[in-house]
Scaffold this motif. Structure first.
Motif, mmCIF file in Angstrom:
data_model
loop_
_atom_site.group_PDB
_atom_site.id
_atom_site.type_symbol
_atom_site.label_atom_id
_atom_site.label_comp_id
_atom_site.label_asym_id
_atom_site.label_seq_id
_atom_site.Cartn_x
_atom_site.Cartn_y
_atom_site.Cartn_z
ATOM 1 N N ASN A 345 0.808 -1.213 0.000
ATOM 2 C CA ASN A 345 0.000 0.000 0.000
ATOM 3 C C ASN A 345 0.845 1.269 0.000
ATOM 4 O OD1 ASN A 345 -2.744 -1.058 0.089
ATOM 5 N ND2 ASN A 345 -2.206 -1.857 2.107
ATOM 6 N N ASN A 364 -3.576 -1.948 -5.461
ATOM 7 C CA ASN A 364 -3.162 -1.054 -4.384
ATOM 8 C C ASN A 364 -3.513 0.390 -4.723
ATOM 9 O OD1 ASN A 364 -1.303 -0.510 -6.350
ATOM 10 N ND2 ASN A 364 0.500 -0.650 -5.031
ATOM 11 N N SER A 365 -3.268 1.262 -3.751
ATOM 12 C CA SER A 365 -3.647 2.671 -3.933
ATOM 13 C C SER A 365 -2.820 3.346 -5.017
ATOM 14 C CB SER A 365 -3.492 3.424 -2.614
ATOM 15 O OG SER A 365 -2.164 3.299 -2.120
ATOM 16 N N ALA A 368 -4.518 3.124 -8.399
ATOM 17 C CA ALA A 368 -5.589 4.097 -8.589
ATOM 18 C C ALA A 368 -5.028 5.494 -8.826
ATOM 19 C CB ALA A 368 -6.518 4.082 -7.381
ATOM 20 N N HIS A 369 -3.977 5.843 -8.078
ATOM 21 C CA HIS A 369 -3.399 7.175 -8.231
ATOM 22 C C HIS A 369 -2.744 7.336 -9.598
ATOM 23 C CE1 HIS A 369 -1.331 10.877 -7.132
ATOM 24 N NE2 HIS A 369 -0.186 10.329 -7.569
ATOM 25 N N THR A 374 -10.330 2.884 -10.232
ATOM 26 C CA THR A 374 -10.518 2.415 -8.867
ATOM 27 C C THR A 374 -10.655 0.903 -8.871
ATOM 28 O OG1 THR A 374 -12.923 2.623 -8.967
ATOM 29 C CG2 THR A 374 -11.662 4.572 -8.262
ATOM 30 N N GLU A 375 -10.576 0.311 -7.694
ATOM 31 C CA GLU A 375 -10.652 -1.160 -7.613
ATOM 32 C C GLU A 375 -11.981 -1.694 -8.138
ATOM 33 O OE1 GLU A 375 -8.626 -3.800 -4.448
ATOM 34 O OE2 GLU A 375 -10.691 -3.580 -3.723
#
Length: 882
Positions: A345, A364-365, A368-369, A374-375
């Protein structure tokens, strides 16, 4: 019941150990009547051990006092330790001391002679029943030990407080069958029943280990069982340091070997971390169960190990039992999993977890970034459906199970794209099949930009922005056979400007010259700064020398224009400078056959331009290659000449003109090159000075000359003035006075017999060399000015320096026959030397006329072929002897 305990398949096999033959035979007869098998009779301890080892009996009947001073008790103890064979003592002695010694062997019975056959039968049968029960206990212990070994558990105990009795206290007989006499057999039977009951209670413990007061009196326990048993329970007042741990089973758990060497409870406690110590204290003081994983580190342990400990206080039994397992690897795996979760993460790399069909299970984040997805957007989808910008020829995810890495182009949710470095790996199950996949990638846009900038920096000169040597190499290596001209340019007088106005001014000048060069070239031409004030210009498609020379002259004109330096710190009068350049031109093909030879050819032509007056361009000629090759051979050869013993010395005798007596010798250096042959000093000494090798060579010449002169002096030969030439470069590189002083000291030569010959160029630098010359003079070394009259030294400098001798150059001797000015110069030098009280030596005297004319001027020394040619040291020694 008793019969069932005895193996009916075969009779009990008994060995008799009795030194009285009649008693032994009678005992054998009685046993055989009772149905027992007697495997043999022994009369001594060694014989008993050999017989038992060969026959392995079920029981041994042992007399205590044996033949030849043997001890039956010792034999019984060894039989128990080596073969686990039960022993019954048969003895006529029943005093307490004998019984106490016999108890140390843990016998299965003790019969006092004489005894009845039925008593013997009962004792034997009870011993076999006891042994059968022990075998059951041993089998149970063995199974427990195997279970503990499989579970990698160690079990430990803290013996009850009675175990710390004074070892000096008398030991009571422990065998309930001791002192069996007709008068007390009933009491013995009661004691036996009590002992059996206590033994059964001990076997009822979960660990199936009997607790005894002294381990040496207990039956031998099988190795490998590890149990912690703390008798006396919690709340006892025994000080922790006095409570001794008992470990078993550690042989089967090697990872706990260091822990199980802790014999004191205090050692175990001190090694535990804070949680472990608190839990142990709570267990011992109030009986709180101990179930935790904690750290332990022994005094000699380099690392802390993780232990899983489970311990309980059993109030009824008065015992605290504990089991220990080393879980360091498990804790390490758990820590790594936690670290991996944090890294998952926290990392800047986007990570996707995929199933066996490469469908997304999670992300993981960072994903997305980086992508904007998004998941929930990507769950259940394959990365090919949303992530990659496919282009023809792009690599796709390898469905194989091996790791794959490559550069791909990824697409964000908003449709933009970026370059990424992707890693794709399979997670293998126990059967070697891919159960999951991990896909990770990182945005490498900044890396690509940085690589572009680094490549530019790697191929360009930071000061001028022109190409550098690496770019030149790449262009030459990529030559495709098209015509190519190379101009090698070196600025004239740049060092003077750089040293006078400073490096900042020199840098500014180089930048402006580079800008002028670029403005004069075509688009396909390449300008390179090699370093310092050297530039190379590559001219593609130039096939004629005249065309290349015309471009070179245009560049020379551009360079020769005045340069206005942009340094406000300089005075205005110094900000405008003028430099020129020398250019060498070479063509491929034409002058050379390969582009790799272009640079060398143009470099040789550039040196010719320097030699012809500078500020000009010269085309390469084949003869220049010979000169350059010859110099290169000399340069390379000089680097190894000393190590390869290619240098040698010859000696030119110096004579007194009046009688021809040898008064000195000048040391001359010779070099025999393996390929070039004998090289003239006039050729190789200037090269050595340019290369900075004259200092080590000069030091070697000085050492050899002084050593030889000292050897002649030790041999009783006449004293000889030894003259050694010293280069001005040696004064620049070395502490010549210190070198001379050390050489004279090592070889033991008096300083007045060494004469150093100096050139007029050294005298011209009197301001810097004067102190060194004065130090040499103070040592007592003589100083001679060589080749006098050919340089530019002034008479004022000559009178200020500590000279002892002037040497007339050979060029004046060669011109004497012409009369006129040469004779006048020689007369002036002789008169000057006389006025300054200096000695004089004439060089190059080759005819009798020259000798006679010099004698007419006065007394002096001379050297030349008229007197002696340069000779080896051995020949000069022979001359001195004569």
């Amino acid at each position: 019941m008793l019969d069932a305990a005895v193996d009916r398949a075969r009779p009990v096999r008994i060995q008799i150990v009795e030194d009285e033959r009649i008693v032994a035979l009678d005992l054998r007869s009685g046993l055989e009547q009772l149905g027992y098998e007697v495997v043999g009779i022994a009369a001594s301890e060694p014989e008993a051990l050999r017989l038992a080892t060969r026959t392995v009996p079920d029981l041994v009947l042992m007399d205590i006092h044996l033949d030849r001073g043997s001890d039956g008790i010792s034999a019984a103890r060894q039989l128990r330790e080596l073969l686990s064979v039960p022993v019954i003592f048969l003895s006529a002695y029943g005093e307490p001391e004998t019984l106490q010694r016999a108890a140390q062997a843990a016998p299965y019975g003790y019969l006092l002679k004489p005894f009845e056959l039925r008593e013997l039968n009962a004792t034997v049968r009870m011993a076999m029943v006891r042994r059968a029960e022990e075998r059951k206990t041993e089998a149970a212990e063995r199974r427990l030990r195997l279970a503990l070994e499989s579970a990698r558990l160690a079990v430990l105990e803290l013996p009850e407080q009675s175990a710390w009795s004074d070892p000096s206290d008398p030991v009571e007989p422990s065998n309930p069958m001791a002192q069996s006499t007709p008068s007390n057999r009933a009491a013995q039977a009661d004691q036996a029943d009590q002992a059996d009951q206590a033994d059964q209670e001990d076997r009822a413990l979960p660990q199936t280990l009997a607790s005894v007061a002294d381990p040496s009196e207990a039956p031998t326990q099988p190795a490998g069982l590890d149990v912690l048993k703390i008798r006396g329970g919690a709340g006892r007042s025994t000080p922790p340091r006095s409570r001794t741990l008992r470990w078993t089973g550690h042989e089967s758990v090697p990872e706990l070997s260091t822990l199980t060497r802790s014999n004191a409870l205090a050692d175990l406690r001190e090694g535990l971390d804070a949680r472990g110590r608190d839990a142990l204290d709570a267990l011992l003081q109030v009986g709180t169960p101990m179930d935790l994983t904690c750290g332990w580190r022994g005094l000699d342990e380099p690392v802390t190990r993780c232990l899983e400990i489970h311990a309980r206080h059993f109030e009824r039994e008065g015992v605290v039992m504990g089991m220990v397992r080393d879980v360091s690897e498990r804790v390490e795996r758990e820590n790594r999993l936690r670290q991996a979760a944090v890294a998952f993460n926290a990392t800047d790399e986007a990570i996707l977890f995929l199933d066996a069909d490469q469908r997304v299970l999670g992300c993981n984040s960072a994903f997305a970034h980086l992508t904007g997805w998004t998941e929930p957007d990507v769950l259940g989808h394959r990365p090919e459906e949303f992530l990659f910008c496919r282009r023809q020829g792009d690599a796709s995810l390898d469905p194989a199970q091996h790791p794959w890495q490559g550069e791909v182009t990824c697409r964000r949710r908003d449709g933009s794209s970026f370059p990424a470095l992707q890693h794709f790996a399979a997670v293998m199950d126990d059967e070697g099949q891919a159960s999951h996949h991990v896909l990770s990638f990182a945005d490498i846009s900044e890396i690509r930009q940085a690589q572009h900038e680094l490549r530019h920096q790697a191929l360009h000169d930071a000061l001028t922005g022109l190409g550098n040597r690496l770019m030149l190499q790449q262009v030459l290596q990529g030559w495709t056979g098209r015509p190519l001209a190379l101009l090698f340019m070196d600025l004239d007088g740049f060092k003077t400007i750089n040293d006078t106005l400073g490096h900042d001014a020199g840098d500014d000048l180089l930048r402006q010259i580079a800008s002028r060069l670029g403005s004069q070239l075509r688009r396909d031409d390449v300008a390179v700064r090699l370093g310092g004030d050297e530039f190379v210009i590559l001219l593609p498609q130039v096939v004629q020398v005249d065309m290349a020379l015309a471009i070179a002259r245009k560049l020379l004109a551009a360079v020769a224009h005045p340069v206005r330096l942009e340094l406000h710190a300089l005075p205005d009068s110094a900000r405008t400078v003028v430099v020129t350049a020398s250019i060498g031109v070479a063509l491929c093909p034409g002058h050379v056959d390969s582009p790799q030879m272009l640079l060398r050819a143009a470099d040789a032509a550039m040196y010719q331009a320097k030699a012809r007056g500078r500020c000009r361009a010269v085309a390469f000629e084949s003869s220049m290659a010979d000169v350059a090759s010859h110099r290169l051979q000399m340069e390379q050869g000089l680097r190894t000449a000393l190590a390869h013993h290619e240098l040698s010395l010859v000696w030119q005798p110096v004579v007194d003109l009046r009688d021809g007596r040898i008064v000195g010798a000048e040391v001359l250096l010779r070099w025999r090159h393996p390929a070039l042959g004998d090289v003239s000093p006039a050729c190789f000494i200037p090269v050595a000075e340019d290369m900075g090798l004259i200092a080590p060579i000069g030091a070697w010449v000085l050492d050899q000359a002084v050593a030889q002169a000292a050897a002649w002096r030790s041999a009783g030969l006449p004293d000889l003035r030894v003259a050694v030439n010293v280069s001005v470069r040696q004064f620049e590189q070395d502490d010549v006075p210190a070198l001379v002083a050390d050489t004279l000291r090592r070889h033991g030569l008096p300083a007045p017999w060494l004469e150093l010959e100096l050139t007029e160029s050294l005298i011209a630098q009197a301001a810097s060399t004067g102190p060194a010359l004065q130090r040499l003079r103070e040592l007592g070394v003589r100083l001679a000015l060589d080749d006098f009259g050919t340089g530019f030294s002034s008479l004022a400098q000559l009178t200020a320096l500590p000279m002892d001798r002037l040497k007339i150059d050979r060029s004046f001797m060669q011109a004497l026959s012409q009369g006129g000015s040469a004779q006048a110069v020689v007369r002036s030098i002789v008169a000057l030397a006389g006025g300054l009280n200096l000695g004089i030596t004439a060089e190059g005297v080759e005819t009798a006329e020259q000798r006679d004319w010099l004698l007419s001027l006065g007394d002096m020394d001379a050297q030349g072929w008229l007197f002696h040619k340069p000779v080896a040291a051995e020949a000069l020694a022979s001359m001195l002897v004569r």
